[in-house]
Design a protein around this motif. Structure first.
Motif, PDB file in Angstrom:
ATOM      1  N   UNK A  99     -89.032  60.354  22.271  1.00  0.00           N
ATOM      2  CA  UNK A  99     -89.584  60.882  23.375  1.00  0.00           C
ATOM      3  C   UNK A  99     -88.566  61.853  24.143  1.00  0.00           C
ATOM      4  N   UNK A 100     -89.123  62.456  24.962  1.00  0.00           N
ATOM      5  CA  UNK A 100     -88.401  63.625  25.477  1.00  0.00           C
ATOM      6  C   UNK A 100     -88.114  63.604  27.262  1.00  0.00           C
ATOM      7  N   UNK A 111     -78.939  59.813  27.698  1.00  0.00           N
ATOM      8  CA  UNK A 111     -78.428  58.521  27.654  1.00  0.00           C
ATOM      9  C   UNK A 111     -78.384  57.639  29.130  1.00  0.00           C
ATOM     10  N   UNK A 112     -78.254  58.273  29.890  1.00  0.00           N
ATOM     11  CA  UNK A 112     -78.303  57.639  31.110  1.00  0.00           C
ATOM     12  C   UNK A 112     -79.745  57.062  31.755  1.00  0.00           C
ATOM     13  N   UNK A 113     -80.652  58.058  31.407  1.00  0.00           N
ATOM     14  CA  UNK A 113     -82.064  57.649  31.656  1.00  0.00           C
ATOM     15  C   UNK A 113     -82.521  56.481  30.726  1.00  0.00           C
ATOM     16  N   UNK A 114     -82.020  56.665  29.572  1.00  0.00           N
ATOM     17  CA  UNK A 114     -82.501  55.633  28.514  1.00  0.00           C
ATOM     18  C   UNK A 114     -81.916  54.263  29.006  1.00  0.00           C
ATOM     19  N   UNK A 163     -77.745  67.533  29.024  1.00  0.00           N
ATOM     20  CA  UNK A 163     -78.692  67.118  28.537  1.00  0.00           C
ATOM     21  C   UNK A 163     -78.663  65.775  27.831  1.00  0.00           C
ATOM     22  N   UNK A 164     -77.576  65.768  26.977  1.00  0.00           N
ATOM     23  CA  UNK A 164     -77.381  64.436  26.117  1.00  0.00           C
ATOM     24  C   UNK A 164     -76.951  63.332  27.164  1.00  0.00           C
TER      25      UNK A 164
END
Length: 102
Positions: A90-91, A69-72, A64-65
């Motif tokens: 933000x989720x 990080x990748x999506x941000x 999940x982490x």
């Protein structure tokens, strides 16, 4: 204390890490790619250790982490806007929705 023996299915994590490192520009160190890259590499290595020791909850949390990080990072690359600055709590679902909008 158990002796470290890689699990047979841990090759998937190794492949992810190898592909991540392979895609970096030549003559560029991981540190030059930005702080996210160094964090992702260390998280992937820790994920492999947790997975090999059957710490599956820890492995899921690290996944999940890594995803967050990748999506941000992807959102920042697309929009040049830092979601962590504007919406720090933000989720994952909202990050995915914002990426879909873009």
């Amino acid at each position: 204390m158990e002796i470290y023996e890689p699990r047979e299915d841990s090759y998937l994590i190794k492949n992810i890490l190898e592909n991540f490192l392979k895609d970096k520009p030549k003559n560029t160190s991981i540190l030059d790619m930005g702080s996210d890259s160094g964090i992702l590499v260390s998280d992937l290595k820790e994920l492999e250790r947790c997975f090999n020791y059957n710490c599956f909850r820890s492995s899921i949390i690290l996944c999940g982490r890594i995803l967050e990080i990748s999506l941000h990072r992807k959102y920042y690359e697309l929009t040049n806007k830092d979601l962590l600055e504007k919406a720090p709590g933000i989720g994952l679902g909202k990050i995915i929705a914002k990426l879909k909008e873009e």
